[in-house]
Design an enzyme around this catalytic site. Structure first.
Site, PDB file in Angstrom:
ATOM      1  N   GLU A  99     -21.553  36.421  94.361  1.00 29.14           N
ATOM      2  CA  GLU A  99     -22.486  36.084  93.379  1.00 29.14           C
ATOM      3  C   GLU A  99     -22.583  34.424  93.782  1.00 29.14           C
ATOM      4  O   GLU A  99     -21.861  33.744  94.006  1.00 29.14           O
ATOM      5  CB  GLU A  99     -21.674  35.996  92.041  1.00 29.14           C
ATOM      6  N   TYR A 111     -26.654  33.083 103.111  1.00 27.11           N
ATOM      7  CA  TYR A 111     -26.169  34.197 103.042  1.00 27.11           C
ATOM      8  C   TYR A 111     -27.313  35.173 103.694  1.00 27.11           C
ATOM      9  O   TYR A 111     -26.628  36.216 104.462  1.00 27.11           O
ATOM     10  CB  TYR A 111     -25.613  34.686 101.637  1.00 27.11           C
TER      11      TYR A 111
HETATM   12  C1  LIG Z   1     -24.164  26.484 101.461  1.00 28.13           C
HETATM   13  C2  LIG Z   1     -23.421  25.731 102.189  1.00 28.13           C
HETATM   14  C3  LIG Z   1     -22.003  26.227 102.529  1.00 28.13           C
HETATM   15  C4  LIG Z   1     -24.111  25.672 103.666  1.00 28.13           C
HETATM   16  O1  LIG Z   1     -23.351  25.171 104.689  1.00 28.13           O
HETATM   17  P1  LIG Z   1     -24.186  24.562 105.953  1.00 28.13           P
HETATM   18  O2  LIG Z   1     -23.044  24.278 107.005  1.00 28.13           O
HETATM   19  O3  LIG Z   1     -24.798  23.267 105.361  1.00 28.13           O
HETATM   20  O4  LIG Z   1     -24.984  25.434 106.597  1.00 28.13           O
HETATM   21  P2  LIG Z   1     -25.541  25.670 108.049  1.00 28.13           P
HETATM   22  O5  LIG Z   1     -25.977  24.410 108.689  1.00 28.13           O
HETATM   23  O6  LIG Z   1     -24.546  26.815 108.664  1.00 28.13           O
HETATM   24  O7  LIG Z   1     -26.938  26.718 107.720  1.00 28.13           O
HETATM   25  C5  LIG Z   1     -26.963  27.803 107.865  1.00 28.13           C
HETATM   26  C6  LIG Z   1     -28.363  28.520 107.565  1.00 28.13           C
HETATM   27  O8  LIG Z   1     -28.191  28.236 105.966  1.00 28.13           O
HETATM   28  C7  LIG Z   1     -29.529  28.047 105.669  1.00 28.13           C
HETATM   29  N1  LIG Z   1     -29.402  26.585 104.913  1.00 28.13           N
HETATM   30  C8  LIG Z   1     -28.408  25.724 105.049  1.00 28.13           C
HETATM   31  N2  LIG Z   1     -28.660  24.511 104.373  1.00 28.13           N
HETATM   32  C9  LIG Z   1     -29.964  24.529 103.979  1.00 28.13           C
HETATM   33  C10 LIG Z   1     -30.477  24.019 102.973  1.00 28.13           C
HETATM   34  N3  LIG Z   1     -30.485  22.669 102.420  1.00 28.13           N
HETATM   35  N4  LIG Z   1     -32.079  24.518 102.470  1.00 28.13           N
HETATM   36  C11 LIG Z   1     -32.238  25.639 102.909  1.00 28.13           C
HETATM   37  N5  LIG Z   1     -31.716  26.485 103.900  1.00 28.13           N
HETATM   38  C12 LIG Z   1     -30.309  25.848 104.080  1.00 28.13           C
HETATM   39  C13 LIG Z   1     -30.335  27.709 106.840  1.00 28.13           C
HETATM   40  O9  LIG Z   1     -30.950  29.291 106.842  1.00 28.13           O
HETATM   41  C14 LIG Z   1     -29.556  27.806 107.940  1.00 28.13           C
HETATM   42  O10 LIG Z   1     -29.752  28.345 109.005  1.00 28.13           O
HETATM   43  P3  LIG Z   1     -30.852  27.441 110.136  1.00 28.13           P
HETATM   44  O11 LIG Z   1     -29.846  26.012 110.326  1.00 28.13           O
HETATM   45  O12 LIG Z   1     -31.004  28.593 111.268  1.00 28.13           O
HETATM   46  O13 LIG Z   1     -31.998  27.444 109.194  1.00 28.13           O
HETATM   47  C15 LIG Z   1     -23.369  24.060 102.073  1.00 28.13           C
HETATM   48  O14 LIG Z   1     -24.690  23.825 101.739  1.00 28.13           O
HETATM   49  C16 LIG Z   1     -22.440  23.843 100.858  1.00 28.13           C
HETATM   50  O15 LIG Z   1     -21.381  23.544 100.980  1.00 28.13           O
HETATM   51  N6  LIG Z   1     -23.133  23.687  99.585  1.00 28.13           N
HETATM   52  C17 LIG Z   1     -22.285  23.432  98.411  1.00 28.13           C
HETATM   53  C18 LIG Z   1     -21.332  24.322  98.072  1.00 28.13           C
HETATM   54  C19 LIG Z   1     -21.954  25.891  97.855  1.00 28.13           C
HETATM   55  O16 LIG Z   1     -23.239  25.921  97.449  1.00 28.13           O
HETATM   56  N7  LIG Z   1     -21.241  26.896  98.161  1.00 28.13           N
HETATM   57  C20 LIG Z   1     -21.835  28.044  98.250  1.00 28.13           C
HETATM   58  C21 LIG Z   1     -21.833  28.760  96.934  1.00 28.13           C
HETATM   59  S1  LIG Z   1     -20.035  29.149  96.364  1.00 28.13           S
END
Ligand SMILES: CC(C)(COP(=O)(O)OP(=O)(O)OC[C@H]1O[C@@H](n2cnc3c(N)ncnc32)[C@H](O)[C@@H]1OP(=O)(O)O)[C@@H](O)C(=O)NCCC(=O)NCCS
Length: 152
Positions: A99, A111
């Site tokens: 979720e 995701y």
């Molecule tokens: C969601 C989260 C875990 C993503 O981690 P991340 O290490 O920054 O993500 P990645 O660098 O591995 O990115 C993987 C893909 O996610 C997407 N993505 C990541 N950050 C993004 C952003 N700011 N905007 C849009 N897409 C994004 C892209 O599709 C990306 O692929 P690409 O680089 O080929 O375009 C991170 O933003 C986070 O910790 N957010 C706060 C906590 C949270 O929301 N957790 C999830 C819900 S519990």
């Protein structure tokens, strides 16, 4: 490097959680998840910079929580953490559910890149920090495209 979360990681994990979540999990919840769930961390230069909590349930699993430290986001770590944590699940799940807040476009994009797709909407599910509520998007990933296991 991705490895199982240990009790000694919890303090850093809570710090990351508090930086990124409006309604963070408590220290106790993380401590309990070490025994009850599959809790993993990702390290960069020997520092824990992210975590993932998966709950195996029979032949399925739920992704409960994950985060990457804000200073390390956007480097592919979240994708790697999720992919490798799922691979560590011992129950070999058929499907994984999660979720996510409708407003969390970064997580939804991660995701989708990890082959989850949206199946449902839970209306007004999450409380918002500024008041009011927002919808939860329910997503699922179907695993085990390798049907060869069935015929062994
Ligand atoms: C969601 C989260 C875990 C993503 O981690 P991340 O290490 O920054 O993500 P990645 O660098 O591995 O990115 C993987 C893909 O996610 C997407 N993505 C990541 N950050 C993004 C952003 N700011 N905007 C849009 N897409 C994004 C892209 O599709 C990306 O692929 P690409 O680089 O080929 O375009 C991170 O933003 C986070 O910790 N957010 C706060 C906590 C949270 O929301 N957790 C999830 C819900 S519990």
């Amino acid at each position: 490097m991705i490895r199982l979360m240990q009790a000694s990681d919890v303090q850093v994990v809570v710090e990351i959680e508090n930086l990124v979540q409006s309604h963070p999990w408590t220290k106790k919840q993380f401590e309990e998840s070490i025994d009850g769930y599959l809790a993993t961390v990702i390290e960069q230069d020997h520092q824990v910079v992210g975590f993932c909590i998966l709950q195996p349930v029979l032949d399925e699993a739920n992704l409960l929580l994950m985060a990457i430290h804000p200073s390390q986001q956007g480097k592919g770590l979240g994708f790697k953490l999720l992919d490798e944590s799922i691979a560590l699940l011992k129950n070999n799940p058929v499907q994984i559910f999660l979720e996510v807040r409708e407003s969390n476009q970064a997580a939804i994009a991660l995701y989708e890149k990890s082959a989850f797709h949206q199946i449902d909407l839970r209306k007004n599910y999450y409380p918002k920090k500024e008041g009011g509520r927002e919808h939860a998007i329910i997503m699922v990933k179907t695993c085990g495209d390798d049907f060869s296991q069935l015929f062994k």
